[in-house]
Design a protein around this motif. Structure first.
Motif, PDB file in Angstrom:
ATOM      1  N   TYR A  33       4.664  25.761  -6.321  1.00  0.00           N
ATOM      2  CA  TYR A  33       5.107  25.660  -4.937  1.00  0.00           C
ATOM      3  C   TYR A  33       6.527  25.097  -4.968  1.00  0.00           C
ATOM      4  O   TYR A  33       7.009  24.667  -6.026  1.00  0.00           O
ATOM      5  CB  TYR A  33       4.181  24.777  -4.085  1.00  0.00           C
ATOM      6  CG  TYR A  33       3.908  23.402  -4.655  1.00  0.00           C
ATOM      7  CD1 TYR A  33       4.831  22.360  -4.536  1.00  0.00           C
ATOM      8  CD2 TYR A  33       2.707  23.126  -5.305  1.00  0.00           C
ATOM      9  CE1 TYR A  33       4.587  21.101  -5.049  1.00  0.00           C
ATOM     10  CE2 TYR A  33       2.435  21.869  -5.823  1.00  0.00           C
ATOM     11  CZ  TYR A  33       3.375  20.865  -5.687  1.00  0.00           C
ATOM     12  OH  TYR A  33       3.121  19.612  -6.193  1.00  0.00           O
ATOM     13  N   SER A  34       7.190  25.073  -3.815  1.00  0.00           N
ATOM     14  CA  SER A  34       8.571  24.576  -3.769  1.00  0.00           C
ATOM     15  C   SER A  34       8.719  23.586  -2.635  1.00  0.00           C
ATOM     16  O   SER A  34       8.580  23.951  -1.459  1.00  0.00           O
ATOM     17  CB  SER A  34       9.550  25.731  -3.583  1.00  0.00           C
ATOM     18  OG  SER A  34      10.884  25.248  -3.561  1.00  0.00           O
ATOM     19  N   ILE A  35       8.989  22.311  -2.995  1.00  0.00           N
ATOM     20  CA  ILE A  35       9.222  21.288  -1.980  1.00  0.00           C
ATOM     21  C   ILE A  35      10.571  20.582  -2.206  1.00  0.00           C
ATOM     22  O   ILE A  35      10.870  19.575  -1.577  1.00  0.00           O
ATOM     23  CB  ILE A  35       8.074  20.255  -1.935  1.00  0.00           C
ATOM     24  CG1 ILE A  35       7.891  19.566  -3.281  1.00  0.00           C
ATOM     25  CG2 ILE A  35       6.781  20.913  -1.457  1.00  0.00           C
ATOM     26  CD1 ILE A  35       6.870  18.423  -3.245  1.00  0.00           C
ATOM     27  N   ASN A  36      11.375  21.120  -3.137  1.00  0.00           N
ATOM     28  CA  ASN A  36      12.751  20.662  -3.306  1.00  0.00           C
ATOM     29  C   ASN A  36      13.557  21.815  -3.913  1.00  0.00           C
ATOM     30  O   ASN A  36      12.981  22.785  -4.410  1.00  0.00           O
ATOM     31  CB  ASN A  36      12.810  19.386  -4.163  1.00  0.00           C
ATOM     32  CG  ASN A  36      12.393  19.609  -5.596  1.00  0.00           C
ATOM     33  OD1 ASN A  36      13.004  20.403  -6.325  1.00  0.00           O
ATOM     34  ND2 ASN A  36      11.353  18.906  -6.049  1.00  0.00           N
ATOM     35  N   ARG A 100       5.267  13.090   2.224  1.00  0.00           N
ATOM     36  CA  ARG A 100       5.642  13.970   3.329  1.00  0.00           C
ATOM     37  C   ARG A 100       4.922  15.314   3.234  1.00  0.00           C
ATOM     38  O   ARG A 100       4.431  15.835   4.238  1.00  0.00           O
ATOM     39  CB  ARG A 100       7.158  14.189   3.320  1.00  0.00           C
ATOM     40  CG  ARG A 100       7.612  15.182   4.385  1.00  0.00           C
ATOM     41  CD  ARG A 100       9.093  15.463   4.323  1.00  0.00           C
ATOM     42  NE  ARG A 100       9.461  16.532   5.256  1.00  0.00           N
ATOM     43  CZ  ARG A 100      10.650  17.096   5.313  1.00  0.00           C
ATOM     44  NH1 ARG A 100      11.615  16.670   4.515  1.00  0.00           N
ATOM     45  NH2 ARG A 100      10.900  18.065   6.167  1.00  0.00           N
ATOM     46  N   PHE A 101       4.865  15.888   2.030  1.00  0.00           N
ATOM     47  CA  PHE A 101       4.327  17.238   1.875  1.00  0.00           C
ATOM     48  C   PHE A 101       2.859  17.200   1.470  1.00  0.00           C
ATOM     49  O   PHE A 101       2.450  16.407   0.618  1.00  0.00           O
ATOM     50  CB  PHE A 101       5.135  18.022   0.831  1.00  0.00           C
ATOM     51  CG  PHE A 101       6.530  18.364   1.289  1.00  0.00           C
ATOM     52  CD1 PHE A 101       6.745  19.354   2.239  1.00  0.00           C
ATOM     53  CD2 PHE A 101       7.631  17.695   0.776  1.00  0.00           C
ATOM     54  CE1 PHE A 101       8.023  19.674   2.668  1.00  0.00           C
ATOM     55  CE2 PHE A 101       8.909  18.006   1.189  1.00  0.00           C
ATOM     56  CZ  PHE A 101       9.109  18.999   2.147  1.00  0.00           C
ATOM     57  N   VAL A 102       2.083  18.106   2.060  1.00  0.00           N
ATOM     58  CA  VAL A 102       0.643  18.140   1.811  1.00  0.00           C
ATOM     59  C   VAL A 102       0.334  18.365   0.333  1.00  0.00           C
ATOM     60  O   VAL A 102      -0.686  17.896  -0.178  1.00  0.00           O
ATOM     61  CB  VAL A 102      -0.025  19.227   2.702  1.00  0.00           C
ATOM     62  CG1 VAL A 102       0.441  20.626   2.296  1.00  0.00           C
ATOM     63  CG2 VAL A 102      -1.537  19.098   2.637  1.00  0.00           C
ATOM     64  N   GLU A 103       1.226  19.068  -0.370  1.00  0.00           N
ATOM     65  CA  GLU A 103       0.980  19.373  -1.782  1.00  0.00           C
ATOM     66  C   GLU A 103       0.838  18.114  -2.640  1.00  0.00           C
ATOM     67  O   GLU A 103       0.218  18.154  -3.712  1.00  0.00           O
ATOM     68  CB  GLU A 103       2.110  20.235  -2.351  1.00  0.00           C
ATOM     69  CG  GLU A 103       2.126  21.662  -1.844  1.00  0.00           C
ATOM     70  CD  GLU A 103       2.927  21.828  -0.554  1.00  0.00           C
ATOM     71  OE1 GLU A 103       3.187  22.981  -0.167  1.00  0.00           O
ATOM     72  OE2 GLU A 103       3.274  20.802   0.074  1.00  0.00           O
ATOM     73  N   GLN A 126       1.709   2.763   6.833  1.00  0.00           N
ATOM     74  CA  GLN A 126       1.580   3.521   8.080  1.00  0.00           C
ATOM     75  C   GLN A 126       2.635   4.620   8.151  1.00  0.00           C
ATOM     76  O   GLN A 126       2.448   5.627   8.834  1.00  0.00           O
ATOM     77  CB  GLN A 126       1.728   2.584   9.280  1.00  0.00           C
ATOM     78  CG  GLN A 126       0.681   1.501   9.365  1.00  0.00           C
ATOM     79  CD  GLN A 126      -0.719   2.065   9.530  1.00  0.00           C
ATOM     80  OE1 GLN A 126      -0.956   2.956  10.358  1.00  0.00           O
ATOM     81  NE2 GLN A 126      -1.649   1.565   8.732  1.00  0.00           N
ATOM     82  N   GLU A 127       3.742   4.406   7.426  1.00  0.00           N
ATOM     83  CA  GLU A 127       4.898   5.295   7.548  1.00  0.00           C
ATOM     84  C   GLU A 127       5.058   6.185   6.313  1.00  0.00           C
ATOM     85  O   GLU A 127       4.648   5.816   5.213  1.00  0.00           O
ATOM     86  CB  GLU A 127       6.174   4.467   7.748  1.00  0.00           C
ATOM     87  CG  GLU A 127       6.114   3.479   8.900  1.00  0.00           C
ATOM     88  CD  GLU A 127       5.959   4.139  10.258  1.00  0.00           C
ATOM     89  OE1 GLU A 127       6.244   5.343  10.373  1.00  0.00           O
ATOM     90  OE2 GLU A 127       5.562   3.436  11.217  1.00  0.00           O
ATOM     91  N   VAL A 128       5.694   7.333   6.521  1.00  0.00           N
ATOM     92  CA  VAL A 128       5.963   8.262   5.414  1.00  0.00           C
ATOM     93  C   VAL A 128       6.965   7.628   4.454  1.00  0.00           C
ATOM     94  O   VAL A 128       8.070   7.244   4.854  1.00  0.00           O
ATOM     95  CB  VAL A 128       6.497   9.600   5.945  1.00  0.00           C
ATOM     96  CG1 VAL A 128       6.949  10.496   4.789  1.00  0.00           C
ATOM     97  CG2 VAL A 128       5.426  10.307   6.775  1.00  0.00           C
ATOM     98  N   ASN A 129       6.547   7.491   3.199  1.00  0.00           N
ATOM     99  CA  ASN A 129       7.446   6.978   2.165  1.00  0.00           C
ATOM    100  C   ASN A 129       7.018   7.551   0.827  1.00  0.00           C
ATOM    101  O   ASN A 129       5.859   7.924   0.647  1.00  0.00           O
ATOM    102  CB  ASN A 129       7.420   5.450   2.130  1.00  0.00           C
ATOM    103  CG  ASN A 129       6.244   4.912   1.348  1.00  0.00           C
ATOM    104  OD1 ASN A 129       6.325   4.698   0.134  1.00  0.00           O
ATOM    105  ND2 ASN A 129       5.107   4.683   2.009  1.00  0.00           N
TER     106      ASN A 129
END
Length: 288
Positions: A33-36, A100-103, A126-129
């Motif tokens: 997959y590609s997330i970057n 951030r990404f489901v993968e 609680q936050e995306v990190n």
């Protein structure tokens, strides 16, 4: 006899400090997959080569006297080798990622379980990190990246978790999507109140962030785009030995000129997934 000029230009003395790391063998590494921008699923990957390259990094850490823990890789999560994204640890407290990404989201519970089993005070976010990918400890201050992965709210949260000043830096070049691809903290241990030496890629940041870095780190090593593009800054330092990409030739010379001992390790296969030496290395800062 040395001349006064030689004394002036002599590189400062550096000290290696014992480090404690978490790594993950890339037994399931591939790019599907590609997330970057580095990830091209159409290009072939060689898992055996990735494992062999990773093993050289692991062996080097052990040879240098550092302690290295291992987390078991999970099938279906090829990016788990990039343990730097698995958390942020200071004084025995572990702040867990929220990807951030489901993968990659299935990695977070595994890292949280590992931290708890190892006795760390484990904080669920609680936050995306994305852990030490975007959070770097520089002396007493947390440098925090945003723009592509971790969100600004996580900067507030990480400051509350650790009770430290957080300096937000905005990444603007998608090739350098995590802070640890654009900044290297070269001194993991400094006297209280002092700033460490860092190296960074100016073009990875917006103007305001560059101004902050220039003000706080006037003696920083400014790395060329050529060296940044081979993940030269995605490096690991114990204060003397700095593990870097063999292709970052200019950065290697800059380090030697500053009194560091650069050691090269080729992780070219893992770069196909958008990760390098630091990505594969999570620092475990245990309670004193």
């Amino acid at each position: 006899m040395s001349t006064p000029e030689a004394a002036v230009t002599a590189a400062p003395s550096r000290t290696a400090h014992h480090r404690h790391y978490l790594m993950c063998r890339p037994e399931y590494f591939t790019v599907n997959y590609s997330i970057n921008p580095w990830m091209e699923p159409a290009n072939p990957t060689d898992t055996a080569k990735a494992v062999a390259q990773w093993q050289k990094l692991y062996d080097l850490y052990v040879e240098l006297g550092h302690d290295v823990e291992l987390i078991d890789p999970l099938p279906g999560y090829p990016d788990m080798v990039y343990t730097a994204n698995g958390g942020f640890v200071i004084d025995g407290r572990a702040y867990v990622p929220k990807f951030r990404f489901v993968e990659r989201q299935g990695e977070a519970p595994a890292f949280a379980d590992w931290f708890r089993a190892a006795g760390y005070d484990t904080i669920e976010p609680q936050e995306v990190n994305e852990g030490e990918g975007d959070f770097l400890l520089a002396g007493d201050v947390i440098l925090a990246g945003t723009g592509f992965r971790s969100t600004g709210d996580s900067h507030r949260e990480v400051g509350e978790v650790f009770g430290r000043e957080v300096v937000t830096l905005n990444l603007v070049d998608p090739r350098f999507y995590h802070l640890d691809t654009a900044i290297a903290v070269l001194d993991p241990v400094v006297p209280e109140g002092e700033h460490p030496t860092i190296a960074y890629l100016p073009g990875a940041f917006d103007d305001a962030s560059r101004e902050i870095l220039e003000e706080r780190f006037p003696d920083a090593i400014l790395v060329s785009d050529e060296d940044g593009a081979v993940f030269g800054l995605n490096s690991s330092s114990d204060g003397y030995n700095v593990i870097i990409s063999p292709r970052a030739k200019g950065f290697e010379k800059q380090l030697r000129d500053r009194g560091y001992n650069p050691i090269t390790v080729d992780l070219s296969e893992l770069l196909l997934g958008g990760g390098g030496i630091k990505c594969c290395t999570l620092e475990l800062r245990d309670a004193e």
